[in-house]
Design a protein around this motif. Structure first.
Motif, short mmCIF file in Angstrom:
data_model
loop_
_atom_site.label_atom_id
_atom_site.label_comp_id
_atom_site.label_asym_id
_atom_site.label_seq_id
_atom_site.Cartn_x
_atom_site.Cartn_y
_atom_site.Cartn_z
N LEU A 75 0.66 -1.15 0.86
CA LEU A 75 0.39 -0.17 0.22
C LEU A 75 0.58 1.36 0.05
N PHE A 76 0.21 2.26 -0.73
CA PHE A 76 0.86 3.32 -0.17
C PHE A 76 0.45 4.04 0.53
N SER A 77 1.48 4.43 1.24
CA SER A 77 1.33 5.19 2.33
C SER A 77 1.06 7.28 2.12
N ASN A 78 0.31 7.73 3.03
CA ASN A 78 0.01 9.34 3.26
C ASN A 78 0.92 10.06 2.36
N ASN A 79 2.33 9.70 2.39
CA ASN A 79 2.90 10.64 2.36
C ASN A 79 2.98 10.55 0.16
N ASP A 80 2.62 9.78 -0.41
CA ASP A 80 2.76 9.98 -1.78
C ASP A 80 1.57 10.65 -2.28
N GLU A 81 2.18 12.10 -2.57
CA GLU A 81 1.15 12.68 -2.94
C GLU A 81 0.07 12.93 -4.45
N HIS A 82 0.65 12.00 -5.66
CA HIS A 82 -0.32 11.41 -6.52
C HIS A 82 -0.75 9.72 -6.27
N PRO A 83 -1.36 9.05 -5.87
CA PRO A 83 -1.45 7.51 -6.30
C PRO A 83 -1.42 7.93 -7.57
N PRO A 84 -0.85 5.95 -7.59
CA PRO A 84 -0.21 5.52 -9.52
C PRO A 84 -1.47 5.40 -10.40
N ASN A 85 -1.38 5.95 -12.08
CA ASN A 85 -2.84 5.68 -12.10
C ASN A 85 -2.53 4.20 -13.27
N SER A 86 -1.21 3.73 -13.30
CA SER A 86 -1.24 3.19 -14.04
C SER A 86 -0.05 1.38 -13.45
N GLN A 87 0.74 0.49 -14.06
CA GLN A 87 1.37 -0.15 -13.52
C GLN A 87 2.96 0.70 -13.68
N LEU A 88 2.86 1.94 -15.06
CA LEU A 88 4.11 2.23 -14.97
C LEU A 88 4.58 3.25 -13.99
#
Length: 144
Positions: free
Chosen positions: A122-135
């Motif tokens: 899982l991504f933490s709250n520190n990540d500004e934008h969640p990823p949109n694709s595998q790339l």
């Protein structure tokens, strides 16, 4: 085993999952067994090979020996059932899953085993934008 009769007017089981048993009636022995690999990711990207090459060290939950129960000791008991009938008007079960048992009746022995390994990426709250694709995924989460 002291036998008693079970009388149920209505029984509803909403969901029966992996390696589970719904048993109506008596049985000698039930032995449900399941090994589960549960992968949870921020984005639903699953490649189908998550369970390949299960390393014994990384997935030791699947390989650890199960501790044996102590042998039964002879204990003198006496039972008196005033009524040999167990009456229930209705039973509602939401779910039976992962090597569990729902039974109306008698069983001499049960040996149920459920081994579950949870992996959460899982991504933490520190990540500004969640990823949109595998790339957009971090290198440790990419499968090429």
């Amino acid at each position: 085993m002291i036998k008693r009769t079970s009388q149920v007017k209505f029984s509803k089981v909403n969901s029966v999952g992996i390696a589970s048993v719904v048993q109506i009636g008596d049985t000698q022995e039930l032995c449900p067994n399941v090994k589960v690999l549960a992968v949870q990711r921020t984005i639903s990207l699953f490649y189908g090979n998550e369970a390949e090459n299960l390393d014994e060290k990384e997935f030791e939950v699947y390989y650890e020996p199960i501790p044996l129960m102590l042998p039964e000791r002879a204990v003198r008991t006496a039972f008196y059932h005033e009524k040999p009938l167990i009456k229930v008007s209705s039973i509602h079960v939401e779910g039976v899953s992962s090597s569990s048992i729902y039974q109306i009746g008698s069983t001499c022995g049960i040996n149920a085993v459920a081994r579950v390994k949870h992996i959460r990426e899982l991504f933490s709250n520190n990540d500004e934008h969640p990823p949109n694709s595998q790339l957009d995924l971090p290198a440790h989460m990419m499968v090429i």
